[in-house]
Write a protein that holds these residues in place. Structure first.
Motif, mmCIF file in Angstrom:
data_model
loop_
_atom_site.group_PDB
_atom_site.id
_atom_site.type_symbol
_atom_site.label_atom_id
_atom_site.label_comp_id
_atom_site.label_asym_id
_atom_site.label_seq_id
_atom_site.Cartn_x
_atom_site.Cartn_y
_atom_site.Cartn_z
ATOM 1 N N UNK A 1 -0.673 8.114 9.355
ATOM 2 C CA UNK A 1 0.344 7.677 8.125
ATOM 3 C C UNK A 1 -0.654 7.021 7.090
ATOM 4 N N UNK A 2 -0.634 7.407 5.824
ATOM 5 C CA UNK A 2 -1.411 6.749 4.349
ATOM 6 C C UNK A 2 -0.235 6.572 3.101
ATOM 7 N N UNK A 3 0.235 5.942 2.402
ATOM 8 C CA UNK A 3 0.674 5.943 1.708
ATOM 9 C C UNK A 3 -0.096 4.945 0.316
ATOM 10 N N UNK A 4 0.621 5.464 -0.851
ATOM 11 C CA UNK A 4 0.044 4.527 -2.030
ATOM 12 C C UNK A 4 0.799 3.777 -2.473
ATOM 13 N N UNK A 5 1.711 3.327 -2.129
ATOM 14 C CA UNK A 5 2.350 1.826 -2.846
ATOM 15 C C UNK A 5 3.966 1.280 -2.242
ATOM 16 N N UNK A 6 4.545 0.247 -2.834
ATOM 17 C CA UNK A 6 6.094 0.307 -1.569
ATOM 18 C C UNK A 6 6.843 0.502 -2.528
ATOM 19 N N UNK A 7 6.744 0.879 -3.937
ATOM 20 C CA UNK A 7 8.005 0.622 -4.419
ATOM 21 C C UNK A 7 8.772 2.117 -4.915
ATOM 22 N N UNK A 8 9.682 1.683 -6.223
ATOM 23 C CA UNK A 8 9.934 3.430 -6.727
ATOM 24 C C UNK A 8 8.722 4.083 -7.347
ATOM 25 N N UNK A 9 8.683 5.170 -6.613
ATOM 26 C CA UNK A 9 8.112 5.857 -7.722
ATOM 27 C C UNK A 9 6.171 5.580 -6.488
#
Length: 461
Positions: free
Chosen positions: A343-351
């Motif tokens: 699992x990868x993500x490009x940030x933690x908040x909105x957008x």
């Protein structure tokens, strides 16, 4: 009797004794030799003939509408259609035929599509399809994409979550003309099962929380009887009332001893990056020591390498932290078969957005794949073999072919165009995935082997 006669008799008797001894010795030697020599046998080779089966049509199943869960507070498990995906298709024999299936719980929604490439004589076309959706609503926001895939009697869903703020949904699509009885077996601290009937030519969907309660990192084995099904997982996440990503995750066919994930991306993070990229792994039935090797694109050595002990039947997660922003290939290997995902993500908040990265199979024959509509797309290639691979890429609707050489043990990539289907050829085995990356948009689609043609089989009458 004369002495000459007696001498003759003695000589004759002696000759007979010597001859007898020689005959006996010869018999002994012959018997001993015969014991060790191969005895003659009567054998008949069975009649056999090599036959190439008549090939069938190529068939792929697409997932259909994105679903929204819990929009009605009085019925939190009810689902609604949230958005219809854009579908990209192509084939070496022209665009495949498309036919819709029913969504029994969402009668007015856009149902799954079945793509068919018809056989021409004994020639089976390569076909491909992929769907994508972008949404910006109060409860769902982000970008998700999913290749159209092959239904299976057994498959595994390795991602998903039941944490607060997640709304994950398992979809089961039956493209056959007979019903399918599907058993969902959950691996984790609280083992559980759920059985559902999927009617012929229809799709059923279940919230993950409805049968995986008590398992923070669930892995679901999907077993079908009666007809194969296409299993997929829709995931979404809300943090502090802000929607922060959606994803569509494919299933895998089964455990393997070596898994290769190409198209993994590391993003810059302010502060702790422990959740930016996470590996989930399960060893069904046996404990294992799992070797994990992380390689940056173009690099010869490993960016990271470590071993993880894994208990039998208990999913584990480990962070891939400390990686510089960029493209990576992750190799996961053990002495027993495993299932895993990243699992990868490009940030933690909105957008921001996230994506589950599935293993990319080894490809050594021609394949077709589709790049869906969406952000900037790139074909990521990993060569884990011991010889260089020359990869040729050609759009199925025409255009100048592209070519790239991936040295042995290295990775590389090519820019590709959205809403386009491609044919890929390689001179050595490679692993491939399409990455789609933009602001608040993230997806990774492994390139699957195309099931064109039938291999010869030996028939014994």
């Amino acid at each position: 009797m004369s002495s000459g006669t007696r001498a003759f008799r003695v000589a004759a008797t002696g000759a007979r004794v010597i001859t007898g001894v020689a005959v006996i010795a010869a018999c002994v030697v012959g018997v001993a030799t015969a014991v060790h020599a191969p005895w003659p046998v009567v054998e008949h080779d069975p009649a056999q003939v090599e036959v190439t089966p008549v090939p069938g049509d190529s068939t792929l199943v697409c997932n259909g509408d994105l679903r929204a869960l819990g929009r009605d507070s009085s019925a939190p498990l009810d689902m609604l259609s949230a958005a219809s995906p854009a579908l990209t298709t192509g084939g070496t024999g022209g665009d495949p035929a498309a036919e819709g299936l029913a969504m029994t719980d969402l009668p007015d929604a856009g149902g799954p599509q079945v793509l068919t490439g018809a056989v021409d004589g004994r020639s089976v076309p390569l076909i491909a399809g992929a769907e994508s959706v972008t949404i910006a609503a109060d409860d769902l926001a982000g970008y998700a994409a999913l290749p159209c895939g092959v239904p299976r009697l057994e498959s595994w869903l390795v991602g998903g979550s039941i944490d607060t703020g997640t709304e994950d949904i398992v979809t089961l699509t039956n493209a056959a003309d007979v019903p399918s009885t599907v058993t969902l077996s959950v691996y984790g601290p609280a083992r559980s099962t759920r059985t559902v009937i999927v009617p012929a030519r229809s799709q059923e969907a279940l919230p993950l929380t409805s049968f995986a309660t008590g398992n923070d990192v669930p892995v679901v084995k999907v077993s079908a009887v009666g007809a194969p099904v296409r299993a997929a997982l829709q995931s979404s996440l809300v943090r502090v009332l802000d929607p922060v990503g959606i994803d569509l995750q494919d299933s895998v066919a089964g455990p393997q001893q070596k898994l290769v994930f190409t198209g993994v991306q590391a993003f810059a993070a302010s502060g702790d990056d422990a959740e930016m990229a996470v590996l989930r792994v399960l060893s069904p039935g046996l404990a294992a020591r799992v070797q994990v090797t992380v390689r940056a694109e173009g690099a010869t050595g490993a960016a990271d390498e470590f071993t993880v002990p894994v208990e039998a039947d208990l999913p584990s997660q480990v962070s891939l932290s400390g990686l510089e922003p960029g493209q990576y290939t992750v190799e996961v290997e053990a002495d027993v078969p495993l299932v895993a995902t990243i699992r990868q993500q490009d940030g933690f908040g909105l957008d921001s957005d996230f994506a589950w990265v599935m293993p990319s199979p080894e490809l050594d024959v021609d394949v077709a794949f589709a790049v869906p509509a969406g952000p900037d797309a790139r074909l990521q290639l990993a060569n884990t073999s011991d010889r260089d691979a020359t990869v040729t890429l050609e759009a199925l609707d025409g255009g100048q072919p592209q070519e790239i050489v991936i040295p042995a043990g290295r990775t590389g990539g090519l820019e590709v165009t959205g809403r386009t289907a491609y044919r890929m050829q390689t001179t050595a085995p490679v692993h491939a995935a399409v990455t789609l990356t933009g602001p608040g948009a993230l997806a990774v689609l492994p390139v699957q082997a195309s099931g064109a043609g039938e291999k010869p089989i030996t028939v014994y009458p």
